[in-house]
Scaffold this motif. Structure first.
Motif, PDB file in Angstrom:
ATOM      1  N   LEU A 231      -3.425   4.507  11.287  1.00  0.00           N
ATOM      2  CA  LEU A 231      -2.223   5.277  10.958  1.00  0.00           C
ATOM      3  C   LEU A 231      -1.433   4.492   9.902  1.00  0.00           C
ATOM      4  O   LEU A 231      -1.956   3.575   9.293  1.00  0.00           O
ATOM      5  CB  LEU A 231      -1.408   5.509  12.226  1.00  0.00           C
ATOM      6  CG  LEU A 231      -2.147   6.348  13.273  1.00  0.00           C
ATOM      7  CD1 LEU A 231      -1.407   6.316  14.593  1.00  0.00           C
ATOM      8  CD2 LEU A 231      -2.319   7.787  12.795  1.00  0.00           C
ATOM      9  N   ALA A 232      -0.193   4.876   9.728  1.00  0.00           N
ATOM     10  CA  ALA A 232       0.636   4.176   8.745  1.00  0.00           C
ATOM     11  C   ALA A 232       1.809   3.522   9.466  1.00  0.00           C
ATOM     12  O   ALA A 232       2.275   4.022  10.485  1.00  0.00           O
ATOM     13  CB  ALA A 232       1.134   5.168   7.709  1.00  0.00           C
ATOM     14  N   PRO A 233       2.288   2.385   8.941  1.00  0.00           N
ATOM     15  CA  PRO A 233       3.429   1.725   9.576  1.00  0.00           C
ATOM     16  C   PRO A 233       4.737   2.472   9.306  1.00  0.00           C
ATOM     17  O   PRO A 233       4.770   3.412   8.517  1.00  0.00           O
ATOM     18  CB  PRO A 233       3.437   0.348   8.923  1.00  0.00           C
ATOM     19  CG  PRO A 233       2.814   0.573   7.592  1.00  0.00           C
ATOM     20  CD  PRO A 233       1.823   1.677   7.756  1.00  0.00           C
TER      21      PRO A 233
ATOM     22  N   THR B 189      -9.353   8.470  -0.185  1.00  0.00           N
ATOM     23  CA  THR B 189      -8.331   9.472   0.144  1.00  0.00           C
ATOM     24  C   THR B 189      -7.695   9.094   1.477  1.00  0.00           C
ATOM     25  O   THR B 189      -8.309   8.407   2.310  1.00  0.00           O
ATOM     26  CB  THR B 189      -8.923  10.889   0.278  1.00  0.00           C
ATOM     27  OG1 THR B 189      -9.828  10.891   1.390  1.00  0.00           O
ATOM     28  CG2 THR B 189      -9.644  11.318  -0.981  1.00  0.00           C
ATOM     29  N   TYR B 190      -6.492   9.594   1.704  1.00  0.00           N
ATOM     30  CA  TYR B 190      -5.779   9.314   2.958  1.00  0.00           C
ATOM     31  C   TYR B 190      -6.562   9.901   4.132  1.00  0.00           C
ATOM     32  O   TYR B 190      -6.660   9.326   5.210  1.00  0.00           O
ATOM     33  CB  TYR B 190      -4.386   9.952   2.876  1.00  0.00           C
ATOM     34  CG  TYR B 190      -3.327   9.252   3.697  1.00  0.00           C
ATOM     35  CD1 TYR B 190      -3.648   8.438   4.768  1.00  0.00           C
ATOM     36  CD2 TYR B 190      -1.982   9.421   3.389  1.00  0.00           C
ATOM     37  CE1 TYR B 190      -2.669   7.809   5.503  1.00  0.00           C
ATOM     38  CE2 TYR B 190      -0.996   8.794   4.134  1.00  0.00           C
ATOM     39  CZ  TYR B 190      -1.345   7.993   5.183  1.00  0.00           C
ATOM     40  OH  TYR B 190      -0.362   7.363   5.921  1.00  0.00           O
ATOM     41  N   ASP B 191      -7.168  11.084   3.900  1.00  0.00           N
ATOM     42  CA  ASP B 191      -7.941  11.742   4.941  1.00  0.00           C
ATOM     43  C   ASP B 191      -9.125  10.865   5.378  1.00  0.00           C
ATOM     44  O   ASP B 191      -9.377  10.667   6.571  1.00  0.00           O
ATOM     45  CB  ASP B 191      -8.461  13.076   4.374  1.00  0.00           C
ATOM     46  CG  ASP B 191      -8.840  14.034   5.478  1.00  0.00           C
ATOM     47  OD1 ASP B 191      -8.106  14.068   6.480  1.00  0.00           O
ATOM     48  OD2 ASP B 191      -9.867  14.711   5.354  1.00  0.00           O
TER      49      ASP B 191
ATOM     50  N   ILE C 120       0.859  -1.185   0.000  1.00  0.00           N
ATOM     51  CA  ILE C 120       0.000   0.000   0.000  1.00  0.00           C
ATOM     52  C   ILE C 120       0.892   1.231   0.000  1.00  0.00           C
ATOM     53  O   ILE C 120       1.831   1.319   0.792  1.00  0.00           O
ATOM     54  CB  ILE C 120      -0.878   0.056   1.272  1.00  0.00           C
ATOM     55  CG1 ILE C 120      -1.854  -1.101   1.332  1.00  0.00           C
ATOM     56  CG2 ILE C 120      -1.602   1.415   1.385  1.00  0.00           C
ATOM     57  CD1 ILE C 120      -3.040  -1.009   0.417  1.00  0.00           C
ATOM     58  N   GLY C 121       0.615   2.172  -0.875  1.00  0.00           N
ATOM     59  CA  GLY C 121       1.381   3.421  -0.913  1.00  0.00           C
ATOM     60  C   GLY C 121       0.436   4.605  -1.040  1.00  0.00           C
ATOM     61  O   GLY C 121      -0.605   4.509  -1.691  1.00  0.00           O
ATOM     62  N   ASN C 122       0.790   5.677  -0.359  1.00  0.00           N
ATOM     63  CA  ASN C 122       0.035   6.914  -0.567  1.00  0.00           C
ATOM     64  C   ASN C 122       0.812   7.834  -1.502  1.00  0.00           C
ATOM     65  O   ASN C 122       0.259   8.764  -2.069  1.00  0.00           O
ATOM     66  CB  ASN C 122      -0.211   7.647   0.760  1.00  0.00           C
ATOM     67  CG  ASN C 122       1.077   8.111   1.399  1.00  0.00           C
ATOM     68  OD1 ASN C 122       1.826   7.276   1.900  1.00  0.00           O
ATOM     69  ND2 ASN C 122       1.355   9.400   1.367  1.00  0.00           N
TER      70      ASN C 122
ATOM     71  N   SER D  88       4.391  -8.274   5.040  1.00  0.00           N
ATOM     72  CA  SER D  88       5.449  -8.234   4.024  1.00  0.00           C
ATOM     73  C   SER D  88       5.397  -9.449   3.112  1.00  0.00           C
ATOM     74  O   SER D  88       5.147 -10.572   3.556  1.00  0.00           O
ATOM     75  CB  SER D  88       6.815  -8.166   4.690  1.00  0.00           C
ATOM     76  OG  SER D  88       7.806  -8.201   3.672  1.00  0.00           O
ATOM     77  N   GLY D  89       5.670  -9.201   1.845  1.00  0.00           N
ATOM     78  CA  GLY D  89       5.761 -10.275   0.852  1.00  0.00           C
ATOM     79  C   GLY D  89       6.895 -11.241   1.178  1.00  0.00           C
ATOM     80  O   GLY D  89       6.978 -12.330   0.609  1.00  0.00           O
ATOM     81  N   ALA D  90       7.781 -10.844   2.124  1.00  0.00           N
ATOM     82  CA  ALA D  90       8.850 -11.755   2.543  1.00  0.00           C
ATOM     83  C   ALA D  90       8.264 -12.893   3.375  1.00  0.00           C
ATOM     84  O   ALA D  90       8.850 -13.972   3.467  1.00  0.00           O
ATOM     85  CB  ALA D  90       9.884 -10.999   3.370  1.00  0.00           C
TER      86      ALA D  90
HETATM   87  C1  LIG Z   1      -1.795   4.075   4.699  1.00  0.00           C
HETATM   88  C2  LIG Z   1      -0.452   3.521   4.304  1.00  0.00           C
HETATM   89  C3  LIG Z   1       0.370   4.254   3.451  1.00  0.00           C
HETATM   90  C4  LIG Z   1       1.623   3.751   3.077  1.00  0.00           C
HETATM   91  N1  LIG Z   1       2.391   4.452   2.189  1.00  0.00           N
HETATM   92  C5  LIG Z   1       3.599   3.953   1.803  1.00  0.00           C
HETATM   93  C6  LIG Z   1       4.378   4.622   0.805  1.00  0.00           C
HETATM   94  O1  LIG Z   1       3.960   5.607   0.192  1.00  0.00           O
HETATM   95  N2  LIG Z   1       5.619   4.120   0.533  1.00  0.00           N
HETATM   96  C7  LIG Z   1       6.111   3.006   1.150  1.00  0.00           C
HETATM   97  O2  LIG Z   1       7.233   2.610   0.864  1.00  0.00           O
HETATM   98  N3  LIG Z   1       5.370   2.325   2.067  1.00  0.00           N
HETATM   99  C8  LIG Z   1       4.129   2.768   2.391  1.00  0.00           C
HETATM  100  N4  LIG Z   1       3.367   2.082   3.291  1.00  0.00           N
HETATM  101  C9  LIG Z   1       3.960   0.902   3.964  1.00  0.00           C
HETATM  102  C10 LIG Z   1       3.923  -0.379   3.122  1.00  0.00           C
HETATM  103  O3  LIG Z   1       2.657  -0.588   2.546  1.00  0.00           O
HETATM  104  C11 LIG Z   1       4.269  -1.555   4.057  1.00  0.00           C
HETATM  105  O4  LIG Z   1       5.564  -1.360   4.577  1.00  0.00           O
HETATM  106  C12 LIG Z   1       4.159  -2.917   3.391  1.00  0.00           C
HETATM  107  O5  LIG Z   1       4.034  -3.896   4.400  1.00  0.00           O
HETATM  108  C13 LIG Z   1       5.362  -3.294   2.530  1.00  0.00           C
HETATM  109  O6  LIG Z   1       5.111  -4.544   1.959  1.00  0.00           O
HETATM  110  P1  LIG Z   1       6.274  -5.429   1.276  1.00  0.00           P
HETATM  111  O7  LIG Z   1       7.345  -5.634   2.298  1.00  0.00           O
HETATM  112  O8  LIG Z   1       5.604  -6.706   0.896  1.00  0.00           O
HETATM  113  O9  LIG Z   1       6.770  -4.668   0.090  1.00  0.00           O
HETATM  114  C14 LIG Z   1       2.083   2.524   3.609  1.00  0.00           C
HETATM  115  C15 LIG Z   1       1.227   1.765   4.429  1.00  0.00           C
HETATM  116  C16 LIG Z   1      -0.039   2.254   4.773  1.00  0.00           C
HETATM  117  C17 LIG Z   1      -0.948   1.417   5.634  1.00  0.00           C
END
Ligand SMILES: Cc1cc2nc3c(=O)[nH]c(=O)nc-3n(C[C@H](O)[C@H](O)[C@H](O)COP(=O)(O)O)c2cc1C
Length: 250
Positions: A157-159, A146-148, A28-30, A83-85
């Motif tokens: 929140l975000a990790p 949206t993130y909001d 997930i990425g914002n 994590s995909g790991a």
């Molecule tokens: C709301 C939210 C926003 C996130 N935004 C990002 C981001 O923009 N960039 C990023 O690297 N990780 C972001 N993350 C964290 C990754 O999604 C998270 O570390 C994920 O477990 C990585 O998975 P992977 O190890 O399989 O690649 C976000 C997570 C959440 C819940």
């Protein structure tokens, strides 16, 4: 510095994914911004510790699936907090592919972009990855998430790997102006919850306790969700047992 000021920046939420040697990876990425229109280029900020980041850099392709407002929150739990790991995130996830072969998620998504990596920049904890959009489409008329809305509705929140990460206690200690209160005639009643029973439940297989006050943020279940309101396919986060294996605590 006020960290809550960063909450006034607007973002969407996306599943950023790639494919390498027949395997799929995603998070997930914002952070996904269109940076030029001719050619159409989008940049993403991807944490160096995300399992997906090195796969994108090696495969030189990524997709962006735009999540819908009323999202299947399990997707956020799996793709944003795991994590995909450790797990195959794409088990039971429907995908399609366009030109590059990066997987496009069809569940809970309103649009997608298929990108070829054209450059990358090391910015410390994250790598900025610039992609040229090779193909894109709109697949649903739903509104995007949206993130909001994610923060307001799901209270999540975000990790640590997210570029927007801030320690929860720092956020809670900050005071900021309250939102403008609507006049009485404008205030809409809170929608009633399907269930108000906030009893905790225990998994009979492994002993895991589901506490409604905490919810299960790792699986996208917000705090305050009664057991009865958990999705039918909810599974114990420890042993994967289904809801039917849970018993109510006295
Ligand atoms: C709301 C939210 C926003 C996130 N935004 C990002 C981001 O923009 N960039 C990023 O690297 N990780 C972001 N993350 C964290 C990754 O999604 C998270 O570390 C994920 O477990 C990585 O998975 P992977 O190890 O399989 O690649 C976000 C997570 C959440 C819940």
């Amino acid at each position: 510095m006020k960290f809550k000021a960063f909450h006034k920046l607007s973002y969407g939420l996306y599943i950023i994914a790639t494919e390498l040697y027949g395997k799929k990876f995603g998070y997930i990425g914002n952070t996904a911004f269109q940076v030029t229109s001719t050619p159409s280029q989008i940049i993403i900020s991807s944490h160096k510790n995300n399992f997906t980041t090195s796969k994108i850099l090696e495969s030189k392709k990524f997709s962006i699936s735009v999540l819908q407002k009323e999202v299947n929150t399990a997707l956020i739990g799996v793709f944003g907090f795991m994590s995909g790991a450790d797990i195959d995130k794409f088990n039971n996830i429907e995908t399609t592919a366009s030109v590059t072969g990066a997987p496009i998620i069809t569940d809970s998504c309103v649009a997608w972009f298929d990108c070829r990596v054209v450059n990358s920049f090391d910015v410390g904890s994250h790598i900025l990855i610039l992609g040229e959009v090779i193909e894109s489409d709109v697949i649903s008329g739903e509104e995007p998430l949206t993130y909001d809305y994610y923060r307001e509705k799901y209270k999540m929140l975000a990790p640590k790997n997210a570029p927007t990460y801030v320690d929860k206690t720092r956020l809670e200690s900050e005071t900021v102006p309250e939102p403008v209160v609507k006049t009485e005639t404008e205030v809409k009643p809170e929608p009633e919850k399907a269930s108000e029973d906030l009893s905790s439940y225990t998994c009979k297989i492994c002993g895991f306790q589901y506490n409604p006050e905490e919810g299960d943020p790792a699986l996208g279940i917000p705090p305050g969700t009664p057991f009865a309101d958990l999705p039918d396919d909810y599974r114990c986060p420890i042993c994967n047992a289904g809801k039917e294996y849970f018993g109510k605590n006295d």
